[in-house]
Design a protein around this motif. Structure first.
Motif, short mmCIF file in Angstrom:
data_model
loop_
_atom_site.label_atom_id
_atom_site.label_comp_id
_atom_site.label_asym_id
_atom_site.label_seq_id
_atom_site.Cartn_x
_atom_site.Cartn_y
_atom_site.Cartn_z
N ARG A 282 40.02 -35.53 -51.13
CA ARG A 282 41.39 -35.88 -50.77
C ARG A 282 41.74 -35.38 -49.38
N GLU A 283 40.99 -34.38 -48.90
CA GLU A 283 41.30 -33.78 -47.61
C GLU A 283 40.59 -34.46 -46.44
N LEU A 284 39.78 -35.46 -46.69
CA LEU A 284 39.00 -36.07 -45.61
C LEU A 284 39.87 -36.68 -44.52
N ARG A 285 41.00 -37.25 -44.90
CA ARG A 285 41.84 -37.93 -43.90
C ARG A 285 42.66 -36.96 -43.06
N ASN A 286 42.74 -35.70 -43.50
CA ASN A 286 43.51 -34.70 -42.75
C ASN A 286 42.65 -34.11 -41.64
N PRO A 287 43.16 -33.99 -40.43
CA PRO A 287 42.33 -33.59 -39.29
C PRO A 287 41.67 -32.22 -39.45
N PHE A 288 40.40 -32.16 -39.14
CA PHE A 288 39.66 -30.90 -39.03
C PHE A 288 40.26 -30.15 -37.85
N PRO A 289 40.76 -28.92 -38.05
CA PRO A 289 41.54 -28.27 -36.99
C PRO A 289 40.74 -27.53 -35.93
N PHE A 290 39.43 -27.42 -36.11
CA PHE A 290 38.64 -26.60 -35.20
C PHE A 290 37.98 -27.44 -34.11
N THR A 291 37.91 -26.88 -32.91
CA THR A 291 37.13 -27.47 -31.83
C THR A 291 36.13 -26.48 -31.26
N SER A 292 36.18 -25.25 -31.73
CA SER A 292 35.23 -24.23 -31.30
C SER A 292 34.84 -23.38 -32.50
N ALA A 293 33.73 -22.69 -32.37
CA ALA A 293 33.17 -21.92 -33.48
C ALA A 293 34.12 -20.82 -33.94
N TRP A 294 34.08 -20.56 -35.23
CA TRP A 294 34.80 -19.43 -35.82
C TRP A 294 33.79 -18.58 -36.56
N ARG A 295 33.60 -17.36 -36.07
CA ARG A 295 32.69 -16.41 -36.72
C ARG A 295 33.52 -15.22 -37.18
N TRP A 296 33.44 -14.93 -38.46
CA TRP A 296 34.27 -13.90 -39.09
C TRP A 296 34.12 -12.57 -38.36
N SER A 297 35.24 -11.95 -38.04
CA SER A 297 35.23 -10.72 -37.25
C SER A 297 35.89 -9.59 -38.03
N ARG B 192 27.95 -26.51 -38.99
CA ARG B 192 27.30 -25.73 -40.06
C ARG B 192 28.24 -24.60 -40.48
N SER B 193 28.31 -24.37 -41.79
CA SER B 193 29.09 -23.25 -42.31
C SER B 193 28.21 -22.37 -43.17
N GLU B 194 28.59 -21.10 -43.24
CA GLU B 194 27.91 -20.17 -44.14
C GLU B 194 28.97 -19.22 -44.68
N ALA B 195 29.36 -19.46 -45.94
CA ALA B 195 30.46 -18.73 -46.57
C ALA B 195 31.64 -18.68 -45.60
N LEU B 196 32.31 -17.54 -45.49
CA LEU B 196 33.39 -17.41 -44.52
C LEU B 196 32.90 -16.84 -43.19
N GLU B 197 31.62 -16.45 -43.14
CA GLU B 197 31.14 -15.74 -41.96
C GLU B 197 30.93 -16.64 -40.76
N VAL B 198 30.54 -17.90 -40.98
CA VAL B 198 30.13 -18.77 -39.87
C VAL B 198 30.70 -20.17 -40.05
N LEU B 199 31.25 -20.70 -38.97
CA LEU B 199 31.61 -22.12 -38.88
C LEU B 199 31.40 -22.51 -37.43
N GLU B 200 30.38 -23.33 -37.16
CA GLU B 200 30.03 -23.57 -35.77
C GLU B 200 29.44 -24.97 -35.57
N PRO B 201 29.72 -25.56 -34.40
CA PRO B 201 29.18 -26.90 -34.10
C PRO B 201 27.72 -26.82 -33.68
N HIS B 202 26.95 -27.85 -34.08
CA HIS B 202 25.53 -27.90 -33.74
C HIS B 202 25.14 -29.16 -32.98
#
Length: 201
Positions: free
Chosen positions: A107-122, A173-183
């Motif tokens: 259901r969430e596919l039509r809603n914009p993905f909000p990220f344009t840069s990597a988010w790595r849990w800090s 690519r995502s890995e749990a909450l630790e990594v979300l990054e473009p490849h």
């Protein structure tokens, strides 16, 4: 390195500029990828039908990025390749696909993905998480928006095609909450780079 025919597997990046393959580039990529897949004897499911794709798009209120759409229609609907445990098809009934493409996420596919840069849990994110920070909760929820899970490398590692938002068409690519990054800037680049690395093209 050729930008038209990538030579190696994409590395994680902080961001990828929006790019659009023109028609000639798209056709050239498809021809090369189809030939390389045949030569490497990569096992893929049969291409899917235009009817199935358009029905799926209508059901979810989106149009798939053109590079991925053409791959499904002309090369294969899923099978061997990235991710490690294979590329899921649109209608995959694998247990992991059911979980990570459940009714909520679709259901969430039509809603914009909000990220344009990597988010790595800090450490700052961890502190905000302990405070139950609403802004952090919003960012975490944003990970579910506007992306189609392509498959898994195992565990908590997943690959996603961005289908809406400014990063539309990119593979992350995502890995749990630790990594979300473009490849990769598009699906064909991502698949070709995997093939180049694994088959030695």
């Amino acid at each position: 390195m050729s930008t038209l025919f990538p030579e190696r597997r994409s590395e994680p990046r902080d961001s990828i500029p929006p790019t659009d393959l023109n028609r000639a580039e798209l056709e050239a990529r498809l021809i090369k990828l189809r030939a390389d897949i045949t030569e490497a004897e990569v096992y893929l499911y049969q291409p899917t039908s235009e009817e199935l794709v358009t029905s799926w798009e209508a059901r979810h209120g989106i149009r798939l990025p053109e590079a991925y759409r053409r791959f499904l229609l002309e090369i294969g609907s899923g099978g061997e390749g990235p991710p490690y445990f294979g590329l899921w098809s649109l209608e995959d009934d694998d247990h992991s696909a059911e979980v990570f493409r459940g009714s909520f996420l679709e259901r969430e596919l039509r809603n914009p993905f909000p990220f344009t840069s990597a988010w790595r849990w800090s450490d700052e994110d961890e502190e905000a998480n302990q405070r139950a920070c609403p802004e952090l909760r919003g960012r975490v929820r944003g990970r579910d928006l506007g992306n189609l899970t392509l498959g898994t490398d195992g565990g908590t590692a997943f690959w996603h095609l961005i289908v809406s938002g400014r990063a539309r068409g990119q593979v992350w690519r995502s890995e749990a909450l630790e990594v979300l990054e473009p490849h990769a800037p598009d699906f064909l680049t991502w698949y070709q780079e995997w093939l180049n690395e694994t088959a030695g093209f």
